[in-house]
Design a protein around this motif. Structure first.
Motif, PDB file in Angstrom:
ATOM      1  N   ARG A  62       0.833  -1.213   0.000  1.00 35.70           N
ATOM      2  CA  ARG A  62       0.000   0.000   0.000  1.00 35.70           C
ATOM      3  C   ARG A  62       0.867   1.262   0.000  1.00 35.70           C
ATOM      4  NH1 ARG A  62      -2.874  -2.319   4.324  1.00 35.70           N
ATOM      5  NH2 ARG A  62      -4.282  -3.850   3.494  1.00 35.70           N
ATOM      6  N   VAL A  63       1.920   1.253   0.802  1.00 32.77           N
ATOM      7  CA  VAL A  63       2.794   2.425   0.909  1.00 32.77           C
ATOM      8  C   VAL A  63       3.499   2.691  -0.425  1.00 32.77           C
ATOM      9  CG1 VAL A  63       4.944   3.251   1.967  1.00 32.77           C
ATOM     10  CG2 VAL A  63       3.161   2.276   3.395  1.00 32.77           C
ATOM     11  N   CYS A  64       3.862   1.645  -1.140  1.00 28.73           N
ATOM     12  CA  CYS A  64       4.646   1.788  -2.370  1.00 28.73           C
ATOM     13  C   CYS A  64       3.783   1.855  -3.632  1.00 28.73           C
ATOM     14  CB  CYS A  64       5.654   0.649  -2.483  1.00 28.73           C
ATOM     15  SG  CYS A  64       6.915   0.716  -1.200  1.00 28.73           S
ATOM     16  N   LEU A  65       2.514   2.176  -3.492  1.00 27.69           N
ATOM     17  CA  LEU A  65       1.661   2.294  -4.671  1.00 27.69           C
ATOM     18  C   LEU A  65       2.105   3.418  -5.601  1.00 27.69           C
ATOM     19  CD1 LEU A  65      -1.912   1.594  -3.276  1.00 27.69           C
ATOM     20  CD2 LEU A  65      -0.584   0.200  -4.859  1.00 27.69           C
ATOM     21  N   ASP A  66       2.877   4.377  -5.079  1.00 24.22           N
ATOM     22  CA  ASP A  66       3.400   5.462  -5.911  1.00 24.22           C
ATOM     23  C   ASP A  66       4.541   4.999  -6.811  1.00 24.22           C
ATOM     24  OD1 ASP A  66       5.349   5.090  -4.001  1.00 24.22           O
ATOM     25  OD2 ASP A  66       5.441   7.198  -3.380  1.00 24.22           O
ATOM     26  N   ARG A  67       4.960   3.731  -6.657  1.00 27.99           N
ATOM     27  CA  ARG A  67       6.017   3.106  -7.469  1.00 27.99           C
ATOM     28  C   ARG A  67       7.367   3.808  -7.317  1.00 27.99           C
ATOM     29  NH1 ARG A  67       4.339  -1.916  -9.168  1.00 27.99           N
ATOM     30  NH2 ARG A  67       2.208  -1.786  -9.853  1.00 27.99           N
ATOM     31  N   ARG A  68       7.619   4.367  -6.137  1.00 30.83           N
ATOM     32  CA  ARG A  68       8.912   4.980  -5.829  1.00 30.83           C
ATOM     33  C   ARG A  68       9.680   4.007  -4.954  1.00 30.83           C
ATOM     34  NH1 ARG A  68      11.256   7.883  -1.759  1.00 30.83           N
ATOM     35  NH2 ARG A  68       9.387   7.944  -0.504  1.00 30.83           N
ATOM     36  N   GLY A  69      10.899   3.664  -5.370  1.00 27.02           N
ATOM     37  CA  GLY A  69      11.716   2.737  -4.608  1.00 27.02           C
ATOM     38  C   GLY A  69      12.097   3.311  -3.256  1.00 27.02           C
ATOM     39  N   ARG A  70      12.166   2.446  -2.247  1.00 26.95           N
ATOM     40  CA  ARG A  70      12.512   2.878  -0.895  1.00 26.95           C
ATOM     41  C   ARG A  70      13.575   1.958  -0.315  1.00 26.95           C
ATOM     42  NH1 ARG A  70       7.398   4.313  -1.758  1.00 26.95           N
ATOM     43  NH2 ARG A  70       6.566   6.196  -0.811  1.00 26.95           N
ATOM     44  N   THR A  71      14.389   2.526   0.572  1.00 26.69           N
ATOM     45  CA  THR A  71      15.401   1.720   1.244  1.00 26.69           C
ATOM     46  C   THR A  71      14.744   0.915   2.358  1.00 26.69           C
ATOM     47  OG1 THR A  71      15.926   3.408   2.884  1.00 26.69           O
ATOM     48  CG2 THR A  71      17.174   3.475   0.816  1.00 26.69           C
ATOM     49  N   VAL A  72      15.459  -0.073   2.851  1.00 26.32           N
ATOM     50  CA  VAL A  72      14.978  -0.884   3.969  1.00 26.32           C
ATOM     51  C   VAL A  72      14.739   0.006   5.188  1.00 26.32           C
ATOM     52  CG1 VAL A  72      15.685  -2.695   5.582  1.00 26.32           C
ATOM     53  CG2 VAL A  72      16.027  -3.017   3.143  1.00 26.32           C
ATOM     54  N   HIS A  73      15.601   1.010   5.387  1.00 29.10           N
ATOM     55  CA  HIS A  73      15.464   1.919   6.528  1.00 29.10           C
ATOM     56  C   HIS A  73      14.156   2.705   6.450  1.00 29.10           C
ATOM     57  CE1 HIS A  73      19.661   0.879   6.663  1.00 29.10           C
ATOM     58  NE2 HIS A  73      19.829   1.511   7.794  1.00 29.10           N
ATOM     59  N   GLU A  74      13.827   3.209   5.248  1.00 26.79           N
ATOM     60  CA  GLU A  74      12.577   3.957   5.069  1.00 26.79           C
ATOM     61  C   GLU A  74      11.369   3.054   5.305  1.00 26.79           C
ATOM     62  OE1 GLU A  74      13.759   7.258   1.702  1.00 26.79           O
ATOM     63  OE2 GLU A  74      13.427   5.197   1.056  1.00 26.79           O
ATOM     64  N   MET A  75      11.432   1.839   4.773  1.00 21.84           N
ATOM     65  CA  MET A  75      10.315   0.906   4.944  1.00 21.84           C
ATOM     66  C   MET A  75      10.138   0.519   6.406  1.00 21.84           C
ATOM     67  SD  MET A  75      10.750  -1.625   1.731  1.00 21.84           S
ATOM     68  CE  MET A  75      10.374  -1.139   0.076  1.00 21.84           C
ATOM     69  N   ALA A  76      11.235   0.347   7.119  1.00 20.26           N
ATOM     70  CA  ALA A  76      11.161  -0.003   8.540  1.00 20.26           C
ATOM     71  C   ALA A  76      10.522   1.131   9.332  1.00 20.26           C
ATOM     72  CB  ALA A  76      12.544  -0.320   9.083  1.00 20.26           C
ATOM     73  N   LYS A  77      10.863   2.362   8.977  1.00 14.99           N
ATOM     74  CA  LYS A  77      10.289   3.510   9.682  1.00 14.99           C
ATOM     75  C   LYS A  77       8.775   3.590   9.462  1.00 14.99           C
ATOM     76  CE  LYS A  77      12.596   7.438   9.974  1.00 14.99           C
ATOM     77  NZ  LYS A  77      13.212   8.717   9.596  1.00 14.99           N
TER      78      LYS A  77
END
Length: 185
Positions: A62-77
């Motif tokens: 759901r968070v990544c529906l904008d199709r922008r890649g994220r680091t593990v740190h960002e996803m953990a936050k």
């Protein structure tokens, strides 16, 4: 309590949503055992859902529906899960073809993957910068941002190199005497 046609229809629709027996039972006002037995009797299977049940994975998609890649740190936050959990989840999903690396964030050490929790082809990992490349990049950035600090760095390196080579010029006798460098005035 007897199962009505409406209850059975509702059970069938809830069974496919992936909710647990406890949640389905709560929505129907029945016990976990009752829901399980009726589902087995109707031939719905022993479990309500055989797919992905990880709440972290659902939140990431759901968070990544904008199709922008994220680091593990960002996803953990965002998810509240540990970085180790997210990293393991993304690597497992990548092996299964459900996630991929859309790019790499460059930094001084090893590059960091930017993940997307959707199927796709992962970009290959770029090579890490050598020590020389890191130093050159740091000096170029310093030259652009703070020219005076850059000049001081170059002057310091020039003097240190001359000292190492043994080519430092001796100071004038008067300067040595004024600053107590061992020569008589």
């Amino acid at each position: 309590m007897k199962w009505t046609e409406e209850d059975v229809a509702r059970l069938r629709s809830l069974w496919t949503t992936g909710k647990s027996f406890r949640v389905i039972g709560a929505e129907l006002g029945r016990s976990i055992e009752s829901v399980y037995r009726k589902g087995k009797e109707l031939g719905l299977g022993s479990k309500p859902f055989h797919g992905e049940t990880s709440p972290t994975w659902f939140l990431l998609t759901r968070v990544c529906l904008d199709r922008r890649g994220r680091t593990v740190h960002e996803m953990a936050k965002v998810t509240g899960a540990s970085r180790h959990t997210i990293d393991a989840l993304m690597r497992t999903k990548e092996a299964a073809g459900a996630a991929h690396v859309v790019g790499w964030e460059k930094r001084a050490g090893s590059p960091i993957p930017l993940w997307l929790p959707f199927p796709g082809k992962s970009k290959p990992k770029p090579r890490a910068m050598t020590n020389t490349e890191r130093c050159r990049a740091r000096r170029a950035k310093l030259k652009e941002e703070d020219p005076l600090a850059y000049k001081a760095l170059i002057d310091r390196n020039t003097v240190n190199r001359a000292r190492r080579n043994g080519s430092v010029r001796k100071q004038h006798a008067v300067v040595r005497a004024l600053f107590g460098m061992g020569a008589p005035a």
